[in-house]
Design an enzyme around this catalytic site. Structure first.
Site, PDB file in Angstrom:
ATOM      1  N   GLU A 269       0.841  -1.192   0.000  1.00  0.00           N
ATOM      2  CA  GLU A 269       0.000   0.000   0.000  1.00  0.00           C
ATOM      3  C   GLU A 269       0.880   1.248   0.000  1.00  0.00           C
ATOM      4  O   GLU A 269       1.975   1.231   0.570  1.00  0.00           O
ATOM      5  CB  GLU A 269      -0.914  -0.005   1.238  1.00  0.00           C
ATOM      6  CG  GLU A 269      -1.893  -1.190   1.209  1.00  0.00           C
ATOM      7  CD  GLU A 269      -2.795  -1.275   2.434  1.00  0.00           C
ATOM      8  OE1 GLU A 269      -2.754  -0.366   3.283  1.00  0.00           O
ATOM      9  OE2 GLU A 269      -3.553  -2.256   2.514  1.00  0.00           O
ATOM     10  N   HIS A 292      -7.793   1.338   1.777  1.00  0.00           N
ATOM     11  CA  HIS A 292      -7.707   0.867   3.174  1.00  0.00           C
ATOM     12  C   HIS A 292      -8.478   1.802   4.117  1.00  0.00           C
ATOM     13  O   HIS A 292      -7.923   2.346   5.064  1.00  0.00           O
ATOM     14  CB  HIS A 292      -6.235   0.760   3.615  1.00  0.00           C
ATOM     15  CG  HIS A 292      -6.048  -0.131   4.811  1.00  0.00           C
ATOM     16  ND1 HIS A 292      -4.921  -0.877   5.038  1.00  0.00           N
ATOM     17  CD2 HIS A 292      -6.857  -0.389   5.882  1.00  0.00           C
ATOM     18  CE1 HIS A 292      -5.024  -1.546   6.170  1.00  0.00           C
ATOM     19  NE2 HIS A 292      -6.209  -1.257   6.712  1.00  0.00           N
TER      20      HIS A 292
HETATM   21  N1  LIG Z   1      -9.932  -2.639   6.195  1.00  0.00           N
HETATM   22  C1  LIG Z   1      -9.819  -2.099   7.382  1.00  0.00           C
HETATM   23  O1  LIG Z   1      -9.699  -0.884   7.532  1.00  0.00           O
HETATM   24  C2  LIG Z   1      -9.845  -2.983   8.591  1.00  0.00           C
HETATM   25  C3  LIG Z   1     -10.411  -2.493   9.780  1.00  0.00           C
HETATM   26  C4  LIG Z   1     -10.444  -3.340  10.878  1.00  0.00           C
HETATM   27  C5  LIG Z   1      -9.893  -4.594  10.808  1.00  0.00           C
HETATM   28  N2  LIG Z   1      -9.328  -5.040   9.654  1.00  0.00           N
HETATM   29  C6  LIG Z   1      -8.767  -6.396   9.556  1.00  0.00           C
HETATM   30  O2  LIG Z   1      -9.819  -7.309   9.770  1.00  0.00           O
HETATM   31  C7  LIG Z   1      -9.337  -8.383  10.548  1.00  0.00           C
HETATM   32  C8  LIG Z   1     -10.495  -9.020  11.281  1.00  0.00           C
HETATM   33  O3  LIG Z   1     -10.991  -8.138  12.264  1.00  0.00           O
HETATM   34  P1  LIG Z   1     -11.907  -8.656  13.464  1.00  0.00           P
HETATM   35  O4  LIG Z   1     -12.091  -7.526  14.383  1.00  0.00           O
HETATM   36  O5  LIG Z   1     -13.123  -9.322  12.941  1.00  0.00           O
HETATM   37  O6  LIG Z   1     -10.930  -9.736  14.108  1.00  0.00           O
HETATM   38  P2  LIG Z   1     -11.305 -10.912  15.084  1.00  0.00           P
HETATM   39  O7  LIG Z   1     -10.031 -11.317  15.739  1.00  0.00           O
HETATM   40  O8  LIG Z   1     -12.455 -10.544  15.947  1.00  0.00           O
HETATM   41  O9  LIG Z   1     -11.779 -12.082  14.108  1.00  0.00           O
HETATM   42  C9  LIG Z   1     -10.920 -12.796  13.289  1.00  0.00           C
HETATM   43  C10 LIG Z   1     -11.510 -14.187  13.096  1.00  0.00           C
HETATM   44  O10 LIG Z   1     -10.725 -14.886  12.135  1.00  0.00           O
HETATM   45  C11 LIG Z   1     -10.573 -16.229  12.594  1.00  0.00           C
HETATM   46  N3  LIG Z   1      -9.406 -16.811  11.942  1.00  0.00           N
HETATM   47  C12 LIG Z   1      -8.105 -16.646  12.261  1.00  0.00           C
HETATM   48  N4  LIG Z   1      -7.327 -17.356  11.423  1.00  0.00           N
HETATM   49  C13 LIG Z   1      -8.164 -17.972  10.547  1.00  0.00           C
HETATM   50  C14 LIG Z   1      -7.964 -18.847   9.454  1.00  0.00           C
HETATM   51  N5  LIG Z   1      -6.729 -19.229   9.080  1.00  0.00           N
HETATM   52  N6  LIG Z   1      -9.047 -19.298   8.791  1.00  0.00           N
HETATM   53  C15 LIG Z   1     -10.302 -18.933   9.178  1.00  0.00           C
HETATM   54  N7  LIG Z   1     -10.554 -18.113  10.222  1.00  0.00           N
HETATM   55  C16 LIG Z   1      -9.489 -17.633  10.893  1.00  0.00           C
HETATM   56  C17 LIG Z   1     -10.464 -16.098  14.090  1.00  0.00           C
HETATM   57  O11 LIG Z   1     -10.733 -17.319  14.749  1.00  0.00           O
HETATM   58  C18 LIG Z   1     -11.504 -15.017  14.364  1.00  0.00           C
HETATM   59  O12 LIG Z   1     -12.780 -15.565  14.601  1.00  0.00           O
HETATM   60  C19 LIG Z   1      -8.295  -7.715  11.476  1.00  0.00           C
HETATM   61  O13 LIG Z   1      -7.344  -8.638  11.913  1.00  0.00           O
HETATM   62  C20 LIG Z   1      -7.686  -6.665  10.596  1.00  0.00           C
HETATM   63  O14 LIG Z   1      -6.566  -7.217   9.965  1.00  0.00           O
HETATM   64  C21 LIG Z   1      -9.290  -4.254   8.544  1.00  0.00           C
HETATM   65  O1  LIG Z   2      -6.296  -2.898  11.612  1.00  0.00           O
HETATM   66  C1  LIG Z   2      -7.174  -2.065  11.431  1.00  0.00           C
HETATM   67  O2  LIG Z   2      -7.895  -1.631  12.355  1.00  0.00           O
HETATM   68  C2  LIG Z   2      -7.449  -1.573  10.054  1.00  0.00           C
HETATM   69  O3  LIG Z   2      -6.657  -2.177   9.118  1.00  0.00           O
HETATM   70  C3  LIG Z   2      -7.448  -0.080   9.951  1.00  0.00           C
HETATM   71  O4  LIG Z   2      -6.154   0.407   9.890  1.00  0.00           O
HETATM   72  P1  LIG Z   2      -5.882   1.990   9.750  1.00  0.00           P
HETATM   73  O5  LIG Z   2      -6.010   2.577  11.119  1.00  0.00           O
HETATM   74  O6  LIG Z   2      -4.506   2.107   9.218  1.00  0.00           O
HETATM   75  O7  LIG Z   2      -6.939   2.541   8.836  1.00  0.00           O
END
Ligand SMILES: NC(=O)c1ccc[n+]([C@@H]2O[C@H](COP(=O)([O-])OP(=O)(O)OC[C@H]3O[C@@H](n4cnc5c(N)ncnc54)[C@H](O)[C@@H]3O)[C@@H](O)[C@H]2O)c1
Ligand SMILES: O=C(O)[C@H](O)COP(=O)(O)O
Length: 409
Positions: A269, A292
């Protein structure tokens, strides 16, 4: 207000990647005014320069705190990830250096779920393509390839905080929800757990990824998985860029095996909004590309700022490590009338005995003591009479295996 071994105005807080003003407000209200604030992430050299005298650092998902960076950050007391993901920090090295890492595990989850829900509707209607064509002066008025989401199957991979919320929201639109997770999870609403990812891929009209970045999730979706998905289905990734083989996705989209995709996270990114975004997905009309921003809403960012800054200020002021992701968790009451000593050490047999023996030989009375350990380190917190605190600190520093010590008067 808590008094530290170091005056608060000497405690440097480095905030990167434009963390919300709410974080600055929390620090200032707690008496921390020495704040270096940057709107974007820093390049390697600038990061080394700024972090080398920082006591606390706040980052989002962009800044990579590698072992090398951490080892050079000799004054660093704690790290705040103002987001959910902590994969950008070398957590094991931070632990061994005695540096707790805090994050905001829930604050932006609703924002991600809402974005994905909107994308599902847009993609099922073929809107990205119709929109792109209209911008070029075309007119793609047709019902072909345009569907309601009602009655369709959403397959969620990773049924955690985001996956569960998405499932509930999708059900309110009449979608059937199935999910795959490595753990057995309580299905919410009418969702159904499927124990084979292949089976989930084969029966879903929309597949949405919500797993963390781990060694196991690296490239977990590639050529074979796209081939296992239904022809004409939709793919969404708002988790981490490393989870998907982006070239394989590009092929699946160009061949029209997939009808569309929404991708918010990428293997590489841009460092800042001024840098170019490079991706093989650029130029594909049936793909929604977002920079993102899944968790980038005013509500989420404000709450994250308050939550993570609050955790850092609390660790600084009273030593509490509750909810640290790489550290023994110690929940501590406020202390009054005594001084609190914080001692982080390698987890080897006999450290506590040595501390107690050294204190007893010097006649230092321990008013309270808390200990938690991980396999690697121990974190012991003690309260002593303030007039003995300096002497106790000297004794603590001399204990073999000591990683860090601090005193809160
Ligand atoms: N795009 C964004 O801005 C943004 C924002 C927030 C979070 N995220 C990403 O989203 C991810 C998920 O967030 P969340 O709050 O739901 O996390 P979380 O920890 O609550 O949930 C993750 C789930 O994935 C499961 N998991 C782990 N490894 C796995 C695998 N190999 N196969 C299947 N399932 C698996 C876990 O058991 C868990 O239930 C975060 O880790 C982060 O990387 C991205
Ligand atoms: O891990 C997260 O909460 C998301 O990927 C968001 O990341 P950011 O704060 O860089 O938008």
């Amino acid at each position: 207000m808590a008094k530290h071994s170091l005056d608060k105005d000497k405690i440097k807080i480095l905030l990167l990647e434009g963390v919300h003003q709410s974080a600055v407000d929390v620090f200032e209200r707690a008496g921390y005014t020495n704040i270096e604030y940057h709107k974007a992430s820093l390049g390697d050299e600038a990061l080394h320069e700024s972090i080398k005298d920082a006591h606390f650092v706040g980052i989002r998902s962009r800044t990579q705190l590698t072992a090398d960076v951490l080892k050079r950050a000799e004054k660093l007391i704690a790290i705040g990830c103002f987001c959910i993901g902590t994969n950008q920090v070398d957590l094991a090295t931070a632990e061994l250096l005695g540096i707790p890492v805090f994050n905001a595990p829930f604050s932006n989850t609703r924002s991600v779920a809402e974005l994905v829900l909107g994308e599902i509707i847009m993609l099922m209607r073929g809107i990205p393509e119709r929109n792109a064509i209209a911008h070029r002066g075309g007119w793609m008025k047709t019902a072909a390839g345009s569907y309601e989401v009602r009655g369709k199957t959403l397959g969620v991979i990773g049924y955690g905080h985001i996956g569960t919320q998405l499932g509930i929201l999708a059900e309110t639109l009449g979608m059937r929800v199935v999910f795959f997770d490595i753990e057995d999870k309580l299905p919410l609403g009418n969702a159904q757990q499927i124990h084979s990812m292949e089976q989930l891929l084969a029966q879903s009209d929309v597949v949405s990824l919500h797993v963390p970045e781990t060694p196991q999730t690296k490239d977990m979706i590639g050529t074979a998985e796209f081939a296992a998905m239904r022809k004409g289905s939709i793919f969404i990734n708002a988790s981490r860029g490393t989870v998907v083989d982006i070239d394989a996705l590009t092929v699946a989209l160009k061949e029209r095996h997939l009808a569309g995709a929404a991708i918010d996270v990428f293997p590489v990114e841009p460092q800042s909004n001024d840098d170019e975004f490079i991706s093989p997905l650029r130029g594909l009309d049936n793909v929604l590309l977002t920079p993102h921003v899944g968790g980038s809403t005013a509500e989420a960012q404000e709450n994250i700022g308050i939550e993570v800054a609050g955790k850092l200020a609390k660790y600084s002021d009273n030593g509490s490590t509750v909810s640290a992701v790489n550290f023994p968790e110690v929940s501590l009451p406020m202390h009054k009338g005594t001084s609190r000593l914080l001692h982080i050490h390698q987890n080897r047999p006999g450290v506590l005995i040595k501390i107690n023996k050294a204190f007893s030989e010097k006649g230092i009375n321990i008013a309270a003591q808390y200990l938690q350990t991980t396999a690697e380190i121990g974190y012991v917190v003690m309260e002593v009479d303030t007039h003995q605190a300096e002497e106790a600190l000297v004794e603590l520093k001399a204990i073999e295996g000591t990683l860090r010590t601090r005193v809160l008067f």
